[in-house]
Write a protein that holds these residues in place. Sequence first.
Motif, PDB file in Angstrom:
ATOM      1  N   PRO A 100       2.588   6.465  17.897  1.00  0.00           N
ATOM      2  CA  PRO A 100       2.571   5.213  17.074  1.00  0.00           C
ATOM      3  C   PRO A 100       1.014   4.540  17.362  1.00  0.00           C
ATOM      4  N   GLY A 101       0.644   3.861  16.470  1.00  0.00           N
ATOM      5  CA  GLY A 101      -0.538   3.190  16.604  1.00  0.00           C
ATOM      6  C   GLY A 101      -0.956   2.111  17.528  1.00  0.00           C
ATOM      7  N   LEU A 102       0.263   1.616  18.028  1.00  0.00           N
ATOM      8  CA  LEU A 102       0.324   0.689  19.192  1.00  0.00           C
ATOM      9  C   LEU A 102       0.094   1.397  20.658  1.00  0.00           C
ATOM     10  N   LEU A 103       0.394   2.632  20.855  1.00  0.00           N
ATOM     11  CA  LEU A 103       0.051   3.454  22.002  1.00  0.00           C
ATOM     12  C   LEU A 103      -1.220   4.190  21.907  1.00  0.00           C
ATOM     13  N   GLN A 104      -2.036   4.408  20.699  1.00  0.00           N
ATOM     14  CA  GLN A 104      -3.106   5.289  20.677  1.00  0.00           C
ATOM     15  C   GLN A 104      -4.415   4.685  21.393  1.00  0.00           C
ATOM     16  N   THR A 105      -5.020   5.754  22.028  1.00  0.00           N
ATOM     17  CA  THR A 105      -6.371   5.279  22.686  1.00  0.00           C
ATOM     18  C   THR A 105      -7.387   5.086  21.640  1.00  0.00           C
ATOM     19  N   GLU A 106      -8.541   4.939  21.821  1.00  0.00           N
ATOM     20  CA  GLU A 106      -9.763   4.948  20.853  1.00  0.00           C
ATOM     21  C   GLU A 106      -9.714   6.498  20.612  1.00  0.00           C
ATOM     22  N   SER A 107     -10.065   7.430  21.513  1.00  0.00           N
ATOM     23  CA  SER A 107     -10.174   8.571  21.218  1.00  0.00           C
ATOM     24  C   SER A 107      -9.171   9.495  20.363  1.00  0.00           C
ATOM     25  N   TYR A 108      -7.867   9.366  20.633  1.00  0.00           N
ATOM     26  CA  TYR A 108      -6.819   9.691  19.918  1.00  0.00           C
ATOM     27  C   TYR A 108      -6.641   8.948  18.513  1.00  0.00           C
ATOM     28  N   ALA A 109      -7.075   7.954  18.404  1.00  0.00           N
ATOM     29  CA  ALA A 109      -7.155   7.242  17.074  1.00  0.00           C
ATOM     30  C   ALA A 109      -8.389   7.961  16.083  1.00  0.00           C
ATOM     31  N   GLY A 110      -9.176   8.252  16.995  1.00  0.00           N
ATOM     32  CA  GLY A 110     -10.405   9.018  16.129  1.00  0.00           C
ATOM     33  C   GLY A 110     -10.126  10.199  15.724  1.00  0.00           C
ATOM     34  N   ALA A 111      -9.222  11.061  16.721  1.00  0.00           N
ATOM     35  CA  ALA A 111      -8.828  12.486  16.366  1.00  0.00           C
ATOM     36  C   ALA A 111      -7.853  12.260  15.055  1.00  0.00           C
ATOM     37  N   GLN A 128     -11.550   2.345  10.542  1.00  0.00           N
ATOM     38  CA  GLN A 128     -10.070   2.515  10.874  1.00  0.00           C
ATOM     39  C   GLN A 128      -9.544   2.251  12.292  1.00  0.00           C
ATOM     40  N   VAL A 129     -10.422   2.990  13.123  1.00  0.00           N
ATOM     41  CA  VAL A 129     -10.119   2.861  14.563  1.00  0.00           C
ATOM     42  C   VAL A 129     -10.047   1.467  15.195  1.00  0.00           C
ATOM     43  N   ALA A 130     -11.079   0.700  14.904  1.00  0.00           N
ATOM     44  CA  ALA A 130     -11.242  -0.658  15.011  1.00  0.00           C
ATOM     45  C   ALA A 130      -9.869  -1.395  14.893  1.00  0.00           C
ATOM     46  N   ALA A 131      -9.503  -1.272  13.464  1.00  0.00           N
ATOM     47  CA  ALA A 131      -8.429  -1.803  13.153  1.00  0.00           C
ATOM     48  C   ALA A 131      -7.058  -1.472  13.888  1.00  0.00           C
ATOM     49  N   ARG A 132      -7.133  -0.145  13.935  1.00  0.00           N
ATOM     50  CA  ARG A 132      -5.765   0.198  14.978  1.00  0.00           C
ATOM     51  C   ARG A 132      -5.627  -0.274  16.253  1.00  0.00           C
ATOM     52  N   LEU A 133      -6.821  -0.441  17.017  1.00  0.00           N
ATOM     53  CA  LEU A 133      -6.894  -1.118  18.419  1.00  0.00           C
ATOM     54  C   LEU A 133      -6.714  -2.272  18.186  1.00  0.00           C
ATOM     55  N   GLU A 134      -7.049  -3.104  17.251  1.00  0.00           N
ATOM     56  CA  GLU A 134      -6.824  -4.516  17.147  1.00  0.00           C
ATOM     57  C   GLU A 134      -5.376  -4.813  17.224  1.00  0.00           C
ATOM     58  N   ARG A 135      -4.607  -4.144  16.411  1.00  0.00           N
ATOM     59  CA  ARG A 135      -3.215  -4.386  16.431  1.00  0.00           C
ATOM     60  C   ARG A 135      -2.439  -4.243  17.747  1.00  0.00           C
ATOM     61  N   GLN A 136      -3.204  -3.747  18.760  1.00  0.00           N
ATOM     62  CA  GLN A 136      -2.332  -3.495  20.076  1.00  0.00           C
ATOM     63  C   GLN A 136      -2.483  -4.846  20.930  1.00  0.00           C
ATOM     64  N   GLU A 137      -3.236  -5.885  20.337  1.00  0.00           N
ATOM     65  CA  GLU A 137      -3.035  -7.048  21.080  1.00  0.00           C
ATOM     66  C   GLU A 137      -1.774  -7.658  21.179  1.00  0.00           C
ATOM     67  N   ILE A 138      -0.866  -7.298  20.479  1.00  0.00           N
ATOM     68  CA  ILE A 138       0.463  -7.820  20.427  1.00  0.00           C
ATOM     69  C   ILE A 138       1.331  -7.393  21.783  1.00  0.00           C
ATOM     70  N   LEU A 139       0.773  -6.173  22.285  1.00  0.00           N
ATOM     71  CA  LEU A 139       1.432  -5.763  23.674  1.00  0.00           C
ATOM     72  C   LEU A 139       0.793  -6.492  24.858  1.00  0.00           C
ATOM     73  N   HIS A 140      -0.127  -7.270  24.667  1.00  0.00           N
ATOM     74  CA  HIS A 140      -0.762  -7.759  25.787  1.00  0.00           C
ATOM     75  C   HIS A 140      -0.921  -9.280  25.803  1.00  0.00           C
TER      76      HIS A 140
END
Length: 261
Positions: A100-111, A128-140
């Motif tokens: 799931p996108g909330l668990l992806q690293t930058e490298s994994y999302a790029g892949a 796309q990678v930047a947008a996906r990583l930004e979503r992860q703020e909700i976990l923190h």
Amino acid sequence: MKLVGALVGRFRVFAGLTQRELAERVCLHEETIASLEQGRRPLKPDLARALDRILDTKGALETAVDNMPEIDLIPAWAEQYMDIEREAIALSFFANQVLPGLLQTESYAGAVFRSRVPPFCEEQINAQVAARLERQEILHRKVPPTTSFVLSEAILKARLGGDNVHKETVRHVRACAELPGFALQIMPLARQTHAALDGPFILLETPDHQHLAYTETQRGSQLISDPDEVSILAQRYAMLRTQALNPEETKGLLDRLLGEQ
């Protein structure tokens, strides 16, 4: 989005309102207004009209939204889910093919995005990678949503992106397993029964305790609000959690994977 957000902030200040006061007038969370003003959240036409009315901006925000460039960064059919995900107080994910996108690293999302057919250009991949990583703020967040993940063991053993990306990904997922309010369970490949053979899905609970579900296909998605349909998926998720390794066993499996690397 940043330009429109900056306009919202400027107009709000001119109107003598705090973010909290404006949020109360439009029946939203203060964090939602903050996200809009920072350009992290798109301003939708109906909210733009409401803000124009409250801030007496004579249709400026509605006009800005109507004339925003069309960027297929987040597909239109996924935007509604993104809005609900940001506000959800509980999230439950079942995934069997990709993290799931909330668990992806930058490298994994790029892949993930480099695997797309037809391919993205490098600029699109980076966006796309930047947008996906930004979503992860909700976990923190200071008060994060309660989150539960049931992941197929195949996801953690796949070498998407290569060995280095795989090692980083497993290490990242193991670290996430220690987050507050976070439960991670792995569905073993050796299972002889499986409650969700129809594919991945997400369960969500909104701040007003509405229960929803979300599924995606190759070229579309479905946000499910019918209580009977949501109940069926909730029952499946409950069964998945009994079939998967418990959180402690899952951490042990991740530790073994890291040891093998």
